[in-house]
Design a protein around this motif. Structure first.
Motif, short mmCIF file in Angstrom:
data_model
loop_
_atom_site.label_atom_id
_atom_site.label_comp_id
_atom_site.label_asym_id
_atom_site.label_seq_id
_atom_site.Cartn_x
_atom_site.Cartn_y
_atom_site.Cartn_z
N HIS A 54 0.89 -1.26 0.16
CA HIS A 54 -0.04 0.00 0.01
C HIS A 54 0.80 1.25 -0.07
O HIS A 54 0.66 2.27 -0.83
CB HIS A 54 -0.80 0.10 1.20
CG HIS A 54 -2.10 0.70 1.24
ND1 HIS A 54 -3.07 1.10 0.05
CD2 HIS A 54 -2.23 2.00 2.11
CE1 HIS A 54 -3.78 2.20 0.49
NE2 HIS A 54 -3.40 2.68 1.77
N ARG A 56 3.76 1.47 -1.31
CA ARG A 56 4.20 1.72 -2.65
C ARG A 56 3.41 2.46 -3.69
O ARG A 56 3.87 3.38 -4.42
CB ARG A 56 4.55 0.34 -3.11
CG ARG A 56 5.33 0.19 -4.85
CD ARG A 56 5.49 -0.92 -5.26
NE ARG A 56 4.21 -1.99 -5.21
CZ ARG A 56 3.47 -1.90 -6.09
NH1 ARG A 56 3.29 -1.03 -7.06
NH2 ARG A 56 2.31 -2.91 -5.85
N LEU A 57 2.15 2.22 -3.38
CA LEU A 57 1.17 2.69 -4.17
C LEU A 57 0.94 4.18 -3.82
O LEU A 57 0.90 5.34 -4.66
CB LEU A 57 -0.36 2.17 -4.13
CG LEU A 57 -0.26 0.56 -4.81
CD1 LEU A 57 -1.84 0.10 -4.69
CD2 LEU A 57 0.35 0.58 -6.09
N ALA A 60 3.80 6.39 -5.17
CA ALA A 60 3.58 6.45 -6.47
C ALA A 60 2.74 7.47 -6.91
O ALA A 60 2.96 8.16 -7.85
CB ALA A 60 3.14 5.11 -7.26
N VAL A 61 1.70 7.88 -6.12
CA VAL A 61 0.40 8.62 -6.51
C VAL A 61 0.88 9.99 -6.11
O VAL A 61 0.63 11.05 -6.62
CB VAL A 61 -0.70 8.43 -5.71
CG1 VAL A 61 -1.64 9.32 -5.87
CG2 VAL A 61 -1.52 6.94 -6.50
N LEU A 84 -2.33 4.47 -11.21
CA LEU A 84 -2.43 3.09 -10.82
C LEU A 84 -2.85 2.41 -12.01
O LEU A 84 -2.61 1.05 -12.08
CB LEU A 84 -3.59 2.74 -9.83
CG LEU A 84 -3.01 3.65 -8.41
CD1 LEU A 84 -4.28 3.29 -7.14
CD2 LEU A 84 -1.90 3.16 -7.70
N THR A 88 -4.70 -2.67 -11.29
CA THR A 88 -4.07 -2.79 -10.12
C THR A 88 -4.95 -3.51 -9.18
O THR A 88 -6.16 -3.25 -9.08
CB THR A 88 -3.89 -1.42 -9.38
OG1 THR A 88 -2.99 -0.60 -10.22
CG2 THR A 88 -3.17 -1.38 -7.88
N THR A 90 -3.86 -4.88 -5.27
CA THR A 90 -2.84 -5.41 -4.27
C THR A 90 -3.87 -6.22 -3.15
O THR A 90 -4.78 -5.92 -2.90
CB THR A 90 -2.27 -4.30 -3.72
OG1 THR A 90 -3.28 -3.28 -3.12
CG2 THR A 90 -1.41 -3.52 -4.77
N THR A 105 -8.58 -1.36 -4.47
CA THR A 105 -7.47 -1.03 -4.43
C THR A 105 -7.43 0.57 -4.69
O THR A 105 -6.82 1.32 -3.99
CB THR A 105 -6.45 -1.75 -5.40
OG1 THR A 105 -6.30 -3.16 -4.87
CG2 THR A 105 -5.29 -1.20 -5.36
N THR A 106 -7.94 1.06 -5.74
CA THR A 106 -8.15 2.41 -6.06
C THR A 106 -8.79 3.21 -5.16
O THR A 106 -8.20 4.29 -4.66
CB THR A 106 -9.05 2.62 -7.36
OG1 THR A 106 -8.10 1.99 -8.52
CG2 THR A 106 -8.92 4.05 -7.82
N VAL A 109 -6.54 3.55 -1.85
CA VAL A 109 -5.43 4.77 -1.94
C VAL A 109 -5.83 6.02 -2.09
O VAL A 109 -5.32 6.92 -1.63
CB VAL A 109 -4.83 4.37 -3.39
CG1 VAL A 109 -3.54 5.33 -4.00
CG2 VAL A 109 -3.69 2.88 -3.43
#
Length: 421
Positions: A54, A56-57, A60-61, A84, A88, A90, A105-106, A109
């Motif tokens: 989580h 990592r995402l 990234a965002v 994403l 995606t 996870t 997942t979206t 995040v």
């Protein structure tokens, strides 16, 4: 006003050995603190899970949010989706909140960033987040005592290290409830089940009813029982439980149990994303949804969920996991604005034993939290506390929650099975 910088800080704080159907809590719980910085000291706060996939995402965002207008949360969602992608998926590392999917997942995040945007919006217009969600329908948000079967302490730690001590039988559970209700004034009680054979957990519920004749009671075995066992427990606890939460896996299983259960069935495991709603509600699998803004996509989407529940005649509460004060503030602002909140919300706050990242943590008294009057979420970050909890993270060695793996260190034969009984 635009976002100039996004900062994501992983933190860790001590967690007691709380037992559940997946195993037992490790000595450290993980969270991530999100800051959306706009300059001149203006910062929006969010809080979410701290597991490595989580994080990592989130990281990234974060850079993609530079220049974002905090009032434009549609643009926020577009940026999250762009980073994403559509595929995606996870795993949900909490293990007690249902399955994962790309959509879920979206939303996971999105949530802390949306919360931080609402915090910024409130600060910019000088109003609490509850006002941005439609205004207050209550000035205090009720929470429930959250009981756990637990060890006296983590193996290897001093046996007096945990002030709550052991709770592995009805007497221990009642003693725990007396301490929680005496300290915080809780007026309803929830027991995390799925740990001991069902008959022993029924005994604990009966002991709680005798000790607390006026407190609504709940039991949550986290899908540890078969349909047959669930039906039997529901029949034997008639008149004792306010609701029975996730007794058996899946929408089909829950619907079978619901047809004969004398109390509503609640869930945070089978209706966990928008795509679950049509079937879960049409089949009458659940009577109460424990909403959780951390995986429903933030505060506004959780308010939308509550409105859908109202349309279907479904009750609403709020689900909790190990969390800090930013999440408690977000839940309180949300709960203040939800007419549909028909049951006291869950919270793990007492189990954090005072650990927090806030300069002035919110207080639970008389079983509820007063809605802050200050703009936004109404709370401020304590940079020194954040640094200490981040140092915990760097040193604790845990990067993903693993209740099952931790249990297997002490009981190699343990397996996470749903259903188990």
């Amino acid at each position: 006003m635009r976002v100039l910088e996004t900062v994501v800080t992983p933190v860790a704080f001590p967690d007691p050995p709380l037992l559940n159907s997946a195993g037992v809590h490790e000595p450290w719980a993980l969270r991530a603190i999100v800051e959306l910085r706009c300059g001149d000291g203006l910062v929006g706060l969010g809080e979410t899970y701290g597991d490595a996939p989580h994080l990592r995402l989130l990281n990234a965002v974060g850079p993609a949010l530079t220049g974002l207008d905090p009032f434009d949360t549609h643009a926020l969602l577009r940026r999250v989706r762009t980073v994403l992608g559509e595929d995606t998926d996870t795993p949900d590392r909490r293990g007690l909140t249902g399955g994962s999917s790309p959509h879920k997942t979206t939303l996971r995040v999105l949530s802390p960033f949306e919360t931080a945007c609402l915090d910024l919006e409130g600060q910019l217009v000088g109003r609490p987040v509850a006002d941005l969600l439609g205004g207050r329908v209550r000035d205090r948000v009720p929470y429930s005592a959250y009981l756990f079967h637990k060890w006296a302490a983590h193996p290897g730690a001093p046996q007096d290290a945990d002030p709550y001590g052991e709770a592995l039988d009805p007497d221990g559970i009642v003693a725990q409830a007396r301490r929680l209700t005496g300290t915080y004034g809780f007026r309803s009680i929830k027991l995390k089940g799925g740990v001991l054979p069902p008959d022993r957990e029924i005994e604990a519920i009966r002991a709680l009813r005798e000790a607390f004749p006026d407190h609504p009671l709940r039991l949550d075995p986290n899908a540890a029982w078969t349909v047959e066992t669930s039906r039997r427990v529901a029949a034997e606890t008639e008149g004792l439980l306010e609701y029975l939460e996730d007794p058996t896996p899946g929408i089909d299983g829950m619907a079978e149990v619901a047809r004969t259960a004398p109390m509503p069935l609640a869930t945070n495991m089978v209706v966990v994303a928008p795509e679950d709603i049509p079937r879960g509600f049409a089949e009458r699998a659940v009577g109460v949804v424990l909403a959780d803004h951390h995986y429903w996509g933030g505060l506004r989407r959780t308010a939308e969920l509550a409105a859908i529940c109202r349309t279907w005649g479904i009750g609403v509460s709020m689900h909790s996991n190990s969390h800090l004060g930013i999440s408690l503030a977000a839940m309180t602002q949300l709960g203040a604005s939800l007419p549909e909140l028909s049951y006291a919300a869950d919270t793990h706050t007492p189990w954090q034993y005072g650990a927090d990242v806030l300069a002035e943590p919110l207080r639970i008294s008389d079983g509820s939290v007063a809605v802050p009057d200050r703009p936004g979420l109404g709370v401020r970050l304590d940079p020194d506390a954040l640094a200490r909890l981040h140092e915990n993270y760097l040193r604790c060695g845990i990067r993903e929650r693993d209740d099952t793996g931790y249990m297997r260190r002490f009981d190699p034969s343990f397996r996470k099975r749903r259903p188990r009984w």
